[in-house]
Design a protein around this motif. Structure first.
Motif, short mmCIF file in Angstrom:
data_model
loop_
_atom_site.label_atom_id
_atom_site.label_comp_id
_atom_site.label_asym_id
_atom_site.label_seq_id
_atom_site.Cartn_x
_atom_site.Cartn_y
_atom_site.Cartn_z
N ASN A 166 0.85 -1.19 0.00
CA ASN A 166 0.00 0.00 0.00
C ASN A 166 0.88 1.24 0.00
O ASN A 166 1.66 1.46 0.93
CB ASN A 166 -0.91 0.01 1.23
N GLU A 167 0.78 2.02 -1.07
CA GLU A 167 1.51 3.29 -1.20
C GLU A 167 3.00 3.12 -0.94
O GLU A 167 3.62 3.83 -0.14
CB GLU A 167 0.88 4.36 -0.29
N ALA A 183 5.57 5.97 -1.23
CA ALA A 183 5.57 6.94 -0.12
C ALA A 183 6.50 6.50 1.01
O ALA A 183 6.86 7.32 1.86
CB ALA A 183 4.14 7.12 0.42
N HIS A 206 -1.34 3.52 -5.17
CA HIS A 206 -0.38 4.63 -5.10
C HIS A 206 -1.05 5.88 -4.53
O HIS A 206 -2.17 6.22 -4.93
CB HIS A 206 0.14 4.98 -6.49
N SER A 207 -0.35 6.58 -3.64
CA SER A 207 -0.81 7.90 -3.24
C SER A 207 -0.48 8.87 -4.37
O SER A 207 0.31 8.56 -5.27
CB SER A 207 -0.11 8.36 -1.96
N GLY A 231 1.33 11.25 -4.14
CA GLY A 231 2.72 11.67 -3.96
C GLY A 231 3.63 11.14 -5.06
O GLY A 231 4.79 11.54 -5.16
N VAL A 253 -4.90 4.19 -7.88
CA VAL A 253 -4.47 5.42 -7.22
C VAL A 253 -5.43 5.78 -6.10
O VAL A 253 -6.59 5.36 -6.09
CB VAL A 253 -4.36 6.59 -8.22
N ASN A 254 -4.94 6.57 -5.16
CA ASN A 254 -5.73 6.99 -4.00
C ASN A 254 -5.87 8.52 -3.99
O ASN A 254 -5.16 9.21 -3.27
CB ASN A 254 -5.06 6.53 -2.70
N TYR A 260 -7.27 11.94 -2.86
CA TYR A 260 -7.95 12.45 -1.67
C TYR A 260 -8.02 13.97 -1.73
O TYR A 260 -7.13 14.65 -1.21
CB TYR A 260 -7.18 12.06 -0.41
N GLN A 285 -7.48 15.73 -10.03
CA GLN A 285 -6.47 14.77 -9.57
C GLN A 285 -6.40 13.57 -10.50
O GLN A 285 -5.31 13.09 -10.84
CB GLN A 285 -6.77 14.34 -8.14
N GLU A 345 -8.73 4.27 -2.84
CA GLU A 345 -9.24 4.93 -1.63
C GLU A 345 -9.59 6.37 -1.96
O GLU A 345 -8.86 7.04 -2.69
CB GLU A 345 -8.17 5.00 -0.53
N THR A 346 -10.68 6.83 -1.42
CA THR A 346 -11.00 8.25 -1.37
C THR A 346 -12.12 8.43 -0.36
O THR A 346 -12.94 7.52 -0.18
CB THR A 346 -11.39 8.82 -2.74
#
Length: 357
Positions: free
Chosen positions: A120-121, A124, A159-160, A162, A200-201, A203, A240, A262-263
């Protein structure tokens, strides 16, 4: 928020008259996190989601066998996650085969496992060894599935945002230098070859300011103009997503499917978080569901639907901060914190939400 009423009515009508259609037509899932000591047993959660909601997919942050057993026979698709700490070992095929044998084969196909999220991410973490072994682990797990004659479980990694060095305006979106060709092009090539989604996540919650709150919440606003494309963006989610698309296009992989891992938006925050409250959580998640389900896509990806996982199913009482403990759509007793049009056959449970619209 009155504009969400037709969505709830439509979902309720479809659910009552044609439940199978309603479950297939709305690509909205939830992240089923378990950082809490007061959650109902997985069997109760699975039965609740199947009978009371239009949610037809969940994403786990592990491969919990009790949860996987609980979802057997429900028809609800389940994404399981490989822990970050297991990635290095799973970059070898023999270890990946053992992982699949222990965590997938005992439950599949009775439980509709549709995806393995590898970590997860990871970007990051800035752990160069972990980052370097991510794609080999994804490939090894994919090969292990093929060798086990399992051909319809995707392998991906969330992925975040970032991962982007630039995202505003969306046309400038690009992956971080040094990672674009070395890391992301090969990952995207894997997705293209295996017909799996790049996850992708996004937010907006983490990107808004007092000035851009309405823009983040899908509420009326003047928008943000992208001079390179002539597009005026009126919500941050689209911006985004299009920034990610622009980054993918710059390395030649704009055709790869995108999924939203995720969001979400918390319904309670600390006093120093004025943008965190019930009204804004209802606005963001409700408008998100409506927007994703509309099939309109984004300005750079018109008419595309994105499989989208709202964060999160439950308020999780062992998370470290007030806002983190209050991302849930439901309380541990399975009553809604609020509803965004995912309850079915239960109009009385929508009362709280309707009163806020």
């Amino acid at each position: 928020m009155a504009n969400l009423f037709p969505l709830a009515t439509a979902i309720l009508f479809l659910s009552v008259t044609c439940p199978h259609l309603s479950r297939a037509a709305y690509p909205i899932g939830v992240n089923y996190g378990t950082v809490a000591d007061n959650l109902p047993p997985p069997s109760q959660v699975a039965a609740f989601l199947k009978s009371k909601t239009t949610i037809d997919r969940v994403k786990l942050f592990d491969a919990n066998p009790d949860i996987l057993r609980a979802f057997a026979g429900t028809g609800i698709a389940v994404t399981v996650t490989v822990g970050n700490g297991d990635i290095i070992s799973l970059s070898k095929l023999t270890a990946a085969q053992s992982w699949v044998a222990a965590n997938i084969l005992p439950f599949y196909p009775q439980t509709l496992i549709n995806r393995i999220a590898v970590g997860n991410e990871i970007l990051a973490t800035s752990d160069k060894t972990l980052i370097a072994r991510l794609l080999p682990a994804m490939k090894a797990l994919h090969s292990a599935l093929q060798l086990a004659k399992v051909t319809n479980i995707q392998v991906t990694t969330p992925h975040s945002l970032g991962i982007l060095s630039s995202s505003e305006p969306p046309s400038t979106g690009r992956f971080r230098r040094g990672y674009d060709r070395a890391i992301f092009a090969p990952i995207l090539d894997f997705h293209r070859q295996t017909k799996s989604a790049f996850m992708v996540n996004p937010y907006p919650y983490f990107g808004f300011s007092a000035k851009t709150l309405n823009y983040a919440l899908f509420k009326p606003n003047a928008g943000i103009f992208d001079a390179a494309t002539g597009i005026n963006y009126t919500n941050m989610f689209d911006a985004q997503m299009d920034a990610v698309y622009s980054a993918m296009k710059k390395v030649g992989y704009e055709d790869v499917e995108i999924a939203v891992g995720e969001t979400g938006w918390p319904s309670v925050g600390d006093p120093n978080q004025p943008g965190v409250n019930m009204e804004n959580a209802v606005s963001y998640n409700g408008n998100l569901v409506r927007h994703v389900n509309s099939g309109k896509g984004t300005p750079l990806m018109p008419n595309r639907k994105f499989e989208t996982y709202v964060f999160a199913l439950f308020n999780e009482n062992l998370k470290p901060s007030t806002s983190e403990r209050n991302f849930g759509l439901f309380k541990p007793d399975l009553t809604p914190v609020y509803d965004v049009g995912i309850l079915r056959n239960e109009p009385e449970e929508m009362g709280t939400w309707f009163s806020m619209t």
